[in-house]
Write an enzyme that holds these catalytic residues in place. Sequence first.
Site, PDB file in Angstrom:
ATOM      1  N   LYS A 170      42.649 -35.578 -28.520  1.00  0.00           N
ATOM      2  CA  LYS A 170      44.028 -35.864 -28.950  1.00  0.00           C
ATOM      3  C   LYS A 170      44.069 -36.282 -30.424  1.00  0.00           C
ATOM      4  CE  LYS A 170      48.353 -37.160 -28.785  1.00  0.00           C
ATOM      5  NZ  LYS A 170      49.425 -36.180 -28.789  1.00  0.00           N
ATOM      6  N   LYS A 245      50.070 -44.312 -36.049  1.00  0.00           N
ATOM      7  CA  LYS A 245      49.052 -44.937 -35.177  1.00  0.00           C
ATOM      8  C   LYS A 245      47.904 -43.952 -34.924  1.00  0.00           C
ATOM      9  CE  LYS A 245      49.340 -44.391 -30.883  1.00  0.00           C
ATOM     10  NZ  LYS A 245      49.703 -44.268 -29.466  1.00  0.00           N
TER      11      LYS A 245
HETATM   12  P1  NAD Z   1      57.869 -45.095 -26.134  1.00  0.00           P
HETATM   13  O1  NAD Z   1      57.722 -46.257 -27.023  1.00  0.00           O
HETATM   14  O2  NAD Z   1      59.144 -44.314 -26.100  1.00  0.00           O
HETATM   15  O3  NAD Z   1      57.533 -45.513 -24.604  1.00  0.00           O
HETATM   16  C1  NAD Z   1      56.569 -46.472 -24.265  1.00  0.00           C
HETATM   17  C2  NAD Z   1      57.161 -47.379 -23.221  1.00  0.00           C
HETATM   18  O4  NAD Z   1      56.173 -48.319 -22.779  1.00  0.00           O
HETATM   19  C3  NAD Z   1      58.347 -48.229 -23.745  1.00  0.00           C
HETATM   20  O5  NAD Z   1      59.496 -47.923 -22.987  1.00  0.00           O
HETATM   21  C4  NAD Z   1      57.877 -49.672 -23.557  1.00  0.00           C
HETATM   22  O6  NAD Z   1      58.923 -50.549 -23.160  1.00  0.00           O
HETATM   23  C5  NAD Z   1      56.856 -49.509 -22.455  1.00  0.00           C
HETATM   24  N1  NAD Z   1      55.883 -50.609 -22.383  1.00  0.00           N
HETATM   25  C6  NAD Z   1      55.170 -51.186 -23.384  1.00  0.00           C
HETATM   26  N2  NAD Z   1      54.355 -52.139 -22.884  1.00  0.00           N
HETATM   27  C7  NAD Z   1      54.556 -52.165 -21.552  1.00  0.00           C
HETATM   28  C8  NAD Z   1      54.012 -52.942 -20.487  1.00  0.00           C
HETATM   29  N3  NAD Z   1      53.093 -53.871 -20.706  1.00  0.00           N
HETATM   30  N4  NAD Z   1      54.458 -52.696 -19.232  1.00  0.00           N
HETATM   31  C9  NAD Z   1      55.409 -51.748 -19.003  1.00  0.00           C
HETATM   32  N5  NAD Z   1      55.962 -50.995 -19.966  1.00  0.00           N
HETATM   33  C10 NAD Z   1      55.542 -51.201 -21.230  1.00  0.00           C
HETATM   34  O7  NAD Z   1      56.640 -44.118 -26.520  1.00  0.00           O
HETATM   35  P2  NAD Z   1      56.483 -42.566 -26.139  1.00  0.00           P
HETATM   36  O8  NAD Z   1      57.002 -41.731 -27.244  1.00  0.00           O
HETATM   37  O9  NAD Z   1      56.944 -42.349 -24.746  1.00  0.00           O
HETATM   38  O10 NAD Z   1      54.895 -42.458 -26.217  1.00  0.00           O
HETATM   39  C11 NAD Z   1      54.050 -42.949 -25.184  1.00  0.00           C
HETATM   40  C12 NAD Z   1      52.629 -42.513 -25.503  1.00  0.00           C
HETATM   41  O11 NAD Z   1      52.590 -41.080 -25.554  1.00  0.00           O
HETATM   42  C13 NAD Z   1      52.134 -43.031 -26.865  1.00  0.00           C
HETATM   43  O12 NAD Z   1      50.786 -43.391 -26.745  1.00  0.00           O
HETATM   44  C14 NAD Z   1      52.319 -41.829 -27.779  1.00  0.00           C
HETATM   45  O13 NAD Z   1      51.404 -41.840 -28.861  1.00  0.00           O
HETATM   46  C15 NAD Z   1      52.052 -40.682 -26.823  1.00  0.00           C
HETATM   47  N6  NAD Z   1      52.704 -39.412 -27.197  1.00  0.00           N
HETATM   48  C16 NAD Z   1      54.021 -39.377 -27.587  1.00  0.00           C
HETATM   49  C17 NAD Z   1      54.583 -38.144 -27.927  1.00  0.00           C
HETATM   50  C18 NAD Z   1      56.030 -38.032 -28.355  1.00  0.00           C
HETATM   51  O14 NAD Z   1      56.428 -36.938 -28.799  1.00  0.00           O
HETATM   52  N7  NAD Z   1      56.848 -39.080 -28.223  1.00  0.00           N
HETATM   53  C19 NAD Z   1      53.828 -36.964 -27.854  1.00  0.00           C
HETATM   54  C20 NAD Z   1      52.521 -37.033 -27.419  1.00  0.00           C
HETATM   55  C21 NAD Z   1      51.958 -38.271 -27.088  1.00  0.00           C
END
Ligand code: NAD
Length: 295
Positions: A170, A245
């Site tokens: 990744k 990040k």
């Molecule tokens: P986001 O911030 O929208 O969602 C993460 C969620 O986790 C939030 O709603 C937050 O409230 C929750 N959270 C944090 N700590 C928590 C805990 N202790 N218990 C329960 N919930 C908790 O982020 P995202 O865009 O959904 O990304 C999630 C992961 O996927 C990240 O690691 C990101 O790098 C990866 N990612 C994102 C994308 C994208 O296009 N958004 C693409 C590929 C990978």
Amino acid sequence: MTNIAFIGVGNMGGPMARNLVKAGHGVTAFDLSPAVLEPVIKAGARRAASAAEAVREADAVITMLPAGQHVRSVYLEGGILAHARKSAVLIDGSAIDIDSARAVHAAAAEAGFDFLDAPVSGGVGGAEAATLTFMCGGTDRAFERARPILEQMGKRIVLAGGAGAGQTAKMCNNMLLAISMIGTCEAFVLAEKLGLDAQKLFDIASTSSGQCWSLSTYCPVPGPVPSAPSNRDYQGGFATALMLKDLKLSQAAAHASGATTPLGAEAAQLYSLFAAKGHGGLDFSGIIRMLRGEL
Ligand code: NAD
């Protein structure tokens, strides 16, 4: 039907959890933010008041959290490993540092669980359409157990290697993505200065040797690709803060391993600057606005 606990239902986890509900699974969801939990509950998931409560009856647990510290916290600090059934398969879809992934792998193995690091590529569009790529690290057994569930959310499920290999794949992919996005933005900025129409550049480059995902699927100028965040003022999508990040993770890994990645380093600098100007919440393709001098 499988009972699935889903922890972290933000931009990515939300649509992924909804696809599992649609596929007929019993989904129990938990997120620290009630606002993002609501649409998942409306779609048919059960609400849990904590990670510990969510995992109690689950056959499979999926986490989709921002970074390594959140993943360590929900697995190691009295949450998932302490309360899930030993027969449950545990899948972390978050993009995190290799050390955190390996720490959770070790603790999960020690506690007798099958665990997989399984970060994704494909963005929010891929999460909604269930066309994500999952890059997995772990044992063959964990992979084979997780595969049928991952297939409900993605179209390419790949075992990259042992513990942490999914995270390695990744971070290499995202370093390449950041570099290609900045390159794509620079081409549009130069074309604008030279008076070349953006749609013309798109039509030519997307069918020529400049073709790449950042251009063809996620075009940083509005118009050519209607589903791209550029058409929504760079809202939603993949936040600059998350891309930064990932770039910091790949730079740390490059330093630790002795790999030479000058363009990765430059991409990290440019995204740091964009985030420092207060745009960490904008989609990462919005960096074109900084390159134009607008932000
Ligand atoms: P986001 O911030 O929208 O969602 C993460 C969620 O986790 C939030 O709603 C937050 O409230 C929750 N959270 C944090 N700590 C928590 C805990 N202790 N218990 C329960 N919930 C908790 O982020 P995202 O865009 O959904 O990304 C999630 C992961 O996927 C990240 O690691 C990101 O790098 C990866 N990612 C994102 C994308 C994208 O296009 N958004 C693409 C590929 C990978």
